[in-house]
Scaffold this active site. Sequence first.
Site, PDB file in Angstrom:
ATOM      1  N   GLY A  48       0.770  -1.236   0.000  1.00  0.00           N
ATOM      2  CA  GLY A  48       0.000   0.000   0.000  1.00  0.00           C
ATOM      3  C   GLY A  48       0.804   1.290   0.000  1.00  0.00           C
ATOM      4  N   ASP A 104       0.926   3.374   4.290  1.00  0.00           N
ATOM      5  CA  ASP A 104      -0.129   4.161   3.647  1.00  0.00           C
ATOM      6  C   ASP A 104      -1.193   4.574   4.658  1.00  0.00           C
ATOM      7  OD1 ASP A 104      -0.825   1.517   3.966  1.00  0.00           O
ATOM      8  OD2 ASP A 104      -1.932   1.352   2.094  1.00  0.00           O
ATOM      9  N   ASP A 107      -4.779   1.853  10.693  1.00  0.00           N
ATOM     10  CA  ASP A 107      -6.195   1.548  10.937  1.00  0.00           C
ATOM     11  C   ASP A 107      -6.303   1.040  12.377  1.00  0.00           C
ATOM     12  OD1 ASP A 107      -8.781   0.481  10.868  1.00  0.00           O
ATOM     13  OD2 ASP A 107      -8.647  -0.136   8.800  1.00  0.00           O
TER      14      ASP A 107
HETATM   15  C1  PRP Z   1      -3.036  -2.464   5.115  1.00  0.00           C
HETATM   16  C2  PRP Z   1      -2.247  -1.162   5.096  1.00  0.00           C
HETATM   17  C3  PRP Z   1      -1.442  -1.242   6.372  1.00  0.00           C
HETATM   18  C4  PRP Z   1      -2.361  -1.998   7.305  1.00  0.00           C
HETATM   19  C5  PRP Z   1      -3.036  -1.047   8.240  1.00  0.00           C
HETATM   20  O1  PRP Z   1      -2.208  -3.486   4.630  1.00  0.00           O
HETATM   21  O2  PRP Z   1      -1.422  -1.071   3.963  1.00  0.00           O
HETATM   22  O3  PRP Z   1      -0.240  -1.959   6.181  1.00  0.00           O
HETATM   23  O4  PRP Z   1      -3.330  -2.668   6.491  1.00  0.00           O
HETATM   24  O5  PRP Z   1      -3.960  -1.709   9.054  1.00  0.00           O
HETATM   25  P1  PRP Z   1      -3.787  -1.868  10.615  1.00  0.00           P
HETATM   26  O6  PRP Z   1      -3.398  -0.529  11.190  1.00  0.00           O
HETATM   27  O7  PRP Z   1      -5.175  -2.304  11.024  1.00  0.00           O
HETATM   28  O8  PRP Z   1      -2.769  -2.926  10.890  1.00  0.00           O
HETATM   29  P2  PRP Z   1      -2.710  -4.831   3.947  1.00  0.00           P
HETATM   30  O9  PRP Z   1      -2.521  -5.976   4.890  1.00  0.00           O
HETATM   31  O10 PRP Z   1      -4.083  -4.628   3.396  1.00  0.00           O
HETATM   32  O11 PRP Z   1      -1.652  -5.038   2.806  1.00  0.00           O
HETATM   33  P3  PRP Z   1      -1.320  -4.114   1.527  1.00  0.00           P
HETATM   34  O12 PRP Z   1      -0.478  -2.947   2.001  1.00  0.00           O
HETATM   35  O13 PRP Z   1      -0.564  -5.035   0.637  1.00  0.00           O
HETATM   36  O14 PRP Z   1      -2.634  -3.646   0.934  1.00  0.00           O
END
Ligand code: PRP
Length: 183
Positions: A48, A104, A107
């Site tokens: 991301g 990115d 959450d």
């Molecule tokens: C998403 C984003 C963060 C994480 C945030 O990654 O890119 O790394 O979730 O969420 P959190 O604060 O609840 O941990 P994802 O696992 O979707 O992978 P990606 O970056 O490949 O989309």
Amino acid sequence: MLIRSAKEDVKYVMFSREQIAARVRELGSALTAKFNGEPPLMICVLRGAAFFFTDLCREMDTLMDMDFIAASSYYKGTKSTGSVRLVKDSSIDMENRHVVLVEDIIDSGLTLEYLVKLFATRNPKSITTVAMLDKDVQKPNRFDVDFYGFKIPDEFVIGYGLDYADYYRNLPYIAVLKEECYQ
Ligand code: PRP
């Protein structure tokens, strides 16, 4: 799951390309000031953060080196389940380095919390966390990011690296996805 086209699936644009660029410039200046004279090790958390990372690094006027790691948090639908997995580790020695972790979005905060704990065991001089977006999540003791681009409400956002089922990362803006796509 419904994926048609950005024109049909975007509810509204939250941050335009220009707004993002202006904010990334500010973050780049702040980080340049922080690490002036001591080249940080910039770490991109794939996938991301890819666009944010490359934009941010180019807005920093300092020596630096870069590495790319990948973490994955498990999702059920649009909600994080709380477990994080390191899919690709860094191969650079972090000992006595200023490490900057670039995400990115924050959450639940579990990904950054996990990565900071893991990298702290490698004896860096410091660890700084940066996220383009800081989601307003009501969670006690949620991890506190050091630098963020924008605070956002608890909405499902896509674009500028953020995906829905791996689509829409390439949108040059950050937008809210229509509920009908994931309901
Ligand atoms: C998403 C984003 C963060 C994480 C945030 O990654 O890119 O790394 O979730 O969420 P959190 O604060 O609840 O941990 P994802 O696992 O979707 O992978 P990606 O970056 O490949 O989309």
